[in-house]
Motif scaffolding. Structure first.
Motif, PDB file in Angstrom:
ATOM      1  N   GLU A 184       0.882  -1.235   0.068  1.00 20.85           N
ATOM      2  CA  GLU A 184       0.028  -0.090   0.031  1.00 20.85           C
ATOM      3  C   GLU A 184       0.754   1.211   0.073  1.00 20.85           C
ATOM      4  O   GLU A 184       0.500   2.233  -0.631  1.00 20.85           O
ATOM      5  CB  GLU A 184      -1.078   0.005   1.271  1.00 20.85           C
ATOM      6  N   ASN A 185       1.982   1.281   0.551  1.00 26.13           N
ATOM      7  CA  ASN A 185       2.718   2.509   0.788  1.00 26.13           C
ATOM      8  C   ASN A 185       4.230   2.390   0.023  1.00 26.13           C
ATOM      9  O   ASN A 185       5.204   2.962   0.165  1.00 26.13           O
ATOM     10  CB  ASN A 185       2.989   2.664   2.284  1.00 26.13           C
ATOM     11  N   ASN A 186       4.243   1.375  -0.874  1.00 22.40           N
ATOM     12  CA  ASN A 186       5.700   1.189  -1.638  1.00 22.40           C
ATOM     13  C   ASN A 186       5.208   1.906  -2.928  1.00 22.40           C
ATOM     14  O   ASN A 186       4.385   1.373  -3.930  1.00 22.40           O
ATOM     15  CB  ASN A 186       5.542  -0.531  -1.943  1.00 22.40           C
ATOM     16  N   PRO A 187       6.112   2.888  -3.154  1.00 21.08           N
ATOM     17  CA  PRO A 187       5.632   3.466  -4.491  1.00 21.08           C
ATOM     18  C   PRO A 187       6.226   2.934  -5.949  1.00 21.08           C
ATOM     19  O   PRO A 187       5.798   3.292  -6.976  1.00 21.08           O
ATOM     20  CB  PRO A 187       6.560   4.842  -4.553  1.00 21.08           C
ATOM     21  N   ARG A 188       6.954   1.583  -5.660  1.00 18.79           N
ATOM     22  CA  ARG A 188       7.092   1.096  -6.827  1.00 18.79           C
ATOM     23  C   ARG A 188       6.340  -0.147  -7.233  1.00 18.79           C
ATOM     24  O   ARG A 188       6.498  -0.902  -8.326  1.00 18.79           O
ATOM     25  CB  ARG A 188       8.691   0.268  -6.845  1.00 18.79           C
ATOM     26  N   VAL A 189       5.283  -0.469  -6.072  1.00 20.96           N
ATOM     27  CA  VAL A 189       4.301  -1.555  -6.611  1.00 20.96           C
ATOM     28  C   VAL A 189       3.067  -0.913  -6.389  1.00 20.96           C
ATOM     29  O   VAL A 189       2.721  -0.739  -5.303  1.00 20.96           O
ATOM     30  CB  VAL A 189       4.430  -2.843  -5.745  1.00 20.96           C
ATOM     31  N   ASN A 190       2.197  -0.571  -7.254  1.00 29.89           N
ATOM     32  CA  ASN A 190       1.018   0.219  -7.605  1.00 29.89           C
ATOM     33  C   ASN A 190      -0.104  -0.800  -7.954  1.00 29.89           C
ATOM     34  O   ASN A 190      -0.206  -1.118  -8.919  1.00 29.89           O
ATOM     35  CB  ASN A 190       1.164   1.298  -8.365  1.00 29.89           C
ATOM     36  N   LEU A 254      -5.492   4.336  -6.127  1.00 30.65           N
ATOM     37  CA  LEU A 254      -4.573   3.597  -5.337  1.00 30.65           C
ATOM     38  C   LEU A 254      -5.145   3.571  -3.924  1.00 30.65           C
ATOM     39  O   LEU A 254      -5.446   2.354  -3.296  1.00 30.65           O
ATOM     40  CB  LEU A 254      -3.096   4.144  -5.110  1.00 30.65           C
ATOM     41  N   ARG A 255      -5.562   4.544  -3.284  1.00 33.43           N
ATOM     42  CA  ARG A 255      -6.204   4.668  -1.913  1.00 33.43           C
ATOM     43  C   ARG A 255      -7.396   3.890  -1.948  1.00 33.43           C
ATOM     44  O   ARG A 255      -7.674   2.990  -0.816  1.00 33.43           O
ATOM     45  CB  ARG A 255      -6.302   6.047  -1.303  1.00 33.43           C
ATOM     46  N   ASP A 256      -8.472   4.122  -2.738  1.00 33.54           N
ATOM     47  CA  ASP A 256      -9.666   3.593  -2.719  1.00 33.54           C
ATOM     48  C   ASP A 256      -9.551   1.940  -3.078  1.00 33.54           C
ATOM     49  O   ASP A 256     -10.385   1.311  -2.592  1.00 33.54           O
ATOM     50  CB  ASP A 256     -10.653   4.159  -3.969  1.00 33.54           C
ATOM     51  N   SER A 257      -8.556   1.692  -3.850  1.00 37.36           N
ATOM     52  CA  SER A 257      -8.425   0.295  -4.214  1.00 37.36           C
ATOM     53  C   SER A 257      -7.874  -0.556  -3.003  1.00 37.36           C
ATOM     54  O   SER A 257      -8.359  -1.821  -2.793  1.00 37.36           O
ATOM     55  CB  SER A 257      -7.236   0.192  -5.351  1.00 37.36           C
ATOM     56  N   ALA A 258      -6.904   0.017  -2.303  1.00 34.46           N
ATOM     57  CA  ALA A 258      -6.779  -0.403  -0.864  1.00 34.46           C
ATOM     58  C   ALA A 258      -7.956  -0.622   0.116  1.00 34.46           C
ATOM     59  O   ALA A 258      -7.944  -1.598   0.645  1.00 34.46           O
ATOM     60  CB  ALA A 258      -5.592   0.210  -0.279  1.00 34.46           C
ATOM     61  N   LEU A 260     -10.864  -1.105  -0.929  1.00 30.01           N
ATOM     62  CA  LEU A 260     -11.813  -2.237  -1.235  1.00 30.01           C
ATOM     63  C   LEU A 260     -11.312  -3.359  -1.095  1.00 30.01           C
ATOM     64  O   LEU A 260     -11.849  -4.256  -0.547  1.00 30.01           O
ATOM     65  CB  LEU A 260     -11.900  -2.161  -3.057  1.00 30.01           C
ATOM     66  N   ILE A 261     -10.021  -3.617  -1.244  1.00 35.41           N
ATOM     67  CA  ILE A 261      -9.297  -4.654  -0.831  1.00 35.41           C
ATOM     68  C   ILE A 261      -9.350  -5.072   0.587  1.00 35.41           C
ATOM     69  O   ILE A 261      -9.850  -6.302   0.970  1.00 35.41           O
ATOM     70  CB  ILE A 261      -7.882  -4.802  -1.130  1.00 35.41           C
ATOM     71  N   ARG A 262      -9.294  -4.135   1.488  1.00 32.92           N
ATOM     72  CA  ARG A 262      -9.659  -4.470   2.845  1.00 32.92           C
ATOM     73  C   ARG A 262     -11.044  -4.909   3.169  1.00 32.92           C
ATOM     74  O   ARG A 262     -11.138  -5.509   4.310  1.00 32.92           O
ATOM     75  CB  ARG A 262      -8.941  -3.093   3.775  1.00 32.92           C
ATOM     76  N   ARG A 263     -11.794  -3.997   2.550  1.00 28.66           N
ATOM     77  CA  ARG A 263     -13.162  -4.359   2.834  1.00 28.66           C
ATOM     78  C   ARG A 263     -13.692  -5.838   2.465  1.00 28.66           C
ATOM     79  O   ARG A 263     -14.375  -6.561   3.148  1.00 28.66           O
ATOM     80  CB  ARG A 263     -14.108  -3.433   2.063  1.00 28.66           C
ATOM     81  N   VAL A 264     -13.192  -6.239   1.125  1.00 27.28           N
ATOM     82  CA  VAL A 264     -13.233  -7.477   0.825  1.00 27.28           C
ATOM     83  C   VAL A 264     -12.867  -8.535   1.702  1.00 27.28           C
ATOM     84  O   VAL A 264     -13.461  -9.730   1.983  1.00 27.28           O
ATOM     85  CB  VAL A 264     -12.989  -7.720  -0.616  1.00 27.28           C
ATOM     86  N   MET A 265     -11.801  -8.182   2.230  1.00 25.53           N
ATOM     87  CA  MET A 265     -10.980  -9.257   3.024  1.00 25.53           C
ATOM     88  C   MET A 265     -11.798  -9.433   4.429  1.00 25.53           C
ATOM     89  O   MET A 265     -11.729 -10.553   4.991  1.00 25.53           O
ATOM     90  CB  MET A 265      -9.658  -8.926   3.597  1.00 25.53           C
TER      91      MET A 265
END
Length: 287
Positions: A184-190, A254-258, A260-265
């Motif tokens: 989530e906070n890695n600028p090289r993996v988005n 990126l923020r909204d994606s994270a 959503l991932i957290r919510r589904v998890m």
């Protein structure tokens, strides 16, 4: 193959075994003695020396330290693992290793560069259980490109379907989604999610990757059952690059994606907690 007939030029795995044996014998150690030093069996040492077993990162690092190789075996490991990819997929490993930027769209599953070992093992073992340990290690080993001194910038758009396709059961999916959150906070993996609400989108023709390099022209890669299709055709690259731009514009931030991932998890797969009451996602992200 008898150890005395091992040809170091036959493959990267054979070369690894040859060098392991050469350094071991130079140190005056038997396979069993070296095994005791590095906490592996002498039998395993022998299997790796004769190219019958794949080495692991931990094994390579321990043996490098024990035999004072200067890190040779650890450096060879990436080449060994790429050489064990299916022949039709081997070029992808080479593209990933050379790329300075990778842009990927995945329509159904989590991308291989982001898969946990458990998730990868389930995918690879769906119809074929043969050599599953080694095949899983090879797939997960591709992720070592992120440990390079100058790792590539990785942009990946996952269809929301990839979060819901329950591969390996609830626990496997919970851990897989938690793995995604570690970036989530890695600028090289988005990581961006293309939501179901996007409807018709530029990726309906299927998954694809665009690889960009320091000095070479970009390459587009697509695949079908048992075959890969890389191309540097300028028109194809231009078309897929445009498609990717539109997919990025349609995908969640990126923020909204994270989120959503957290919510589904949490909502679909439950939330596992550690002894301190922290969620799995929190534990992964803080590492």
């Amino acid at each position: 193959m008898h150890i005395n007939t091992l040809d170091p030029g036959a493959s990267p795995l054979d070369y690894y075994g040859f060098e392991l044996r050469r350094y071991r014998e130079a140190a005056g150690l038997t396979q069993r003695e070296l095994g005791k030093i590095v906490n592996y069996t002498g039998s395993l040492i022998g299997q790796i020396e004769t190219a019958r077993k794949l080495p692991t990162l931990e094994f390579s690092q321990r043996v490098d330290a024990a035999l004072d190789t200067g890190g040779l075996l650890t450096r060879l490991l990436d080449l060994v693992l790429r050489s064990q990819l299916p022949a039709w997929f081997r070029q992808v490993g080479e593209l990933e290793a050379r790329a300075v930027e990778i842009c990927s769209f995945e329509s159904l599953m989590i991308h291989g560069l982001l898969q946990t070992e458990e998730y990868a093992r389930t995918v690879l073992g769906t119809l074929d259980q043969s050599n599953l340990d080694d095949r899983t290690a090879v797939r997960v080993g591709r992720q070592r490109i992120f440990a390079k001194e100058e790792p590539p910038v990785f942009w990946v758009i996952l269809s929301e379907a990839a979060l819901y396709l329950e591969i390996g059961g609830r626990r496997t999916m919970r851990n897989q989604l938690a793995r995604l959150l570690t970036y989530e906070n890695n600028p090289r993996v988005n990581i961006q999610i293309l939501p179901f609400s996007a409807g018709t989108h530029a990726g309906l023709q299927g998954s694809f990757n665009v690889y960009r390099f320091e000095n070479d022209p970009p390459v587009v890669y697509t695949e079908s059952y048992g075959s890969g299709h890389p191309t540097a055709n300028p028109e194809t690259v231009k078309d897929c690059s445009l498609r990717y731009d539109h997919l990025q514009a349609t995908a969640l931030s990126l923020r909204d994606s994270a989120e959503l991932i957290r919510r589904v998890m949490e909502e679909r797969y439950g939330e596992q907690r550690d002894a301190d009451g922290d969620s799995v996602a929190q534990v992964f992200v803080q590492r």
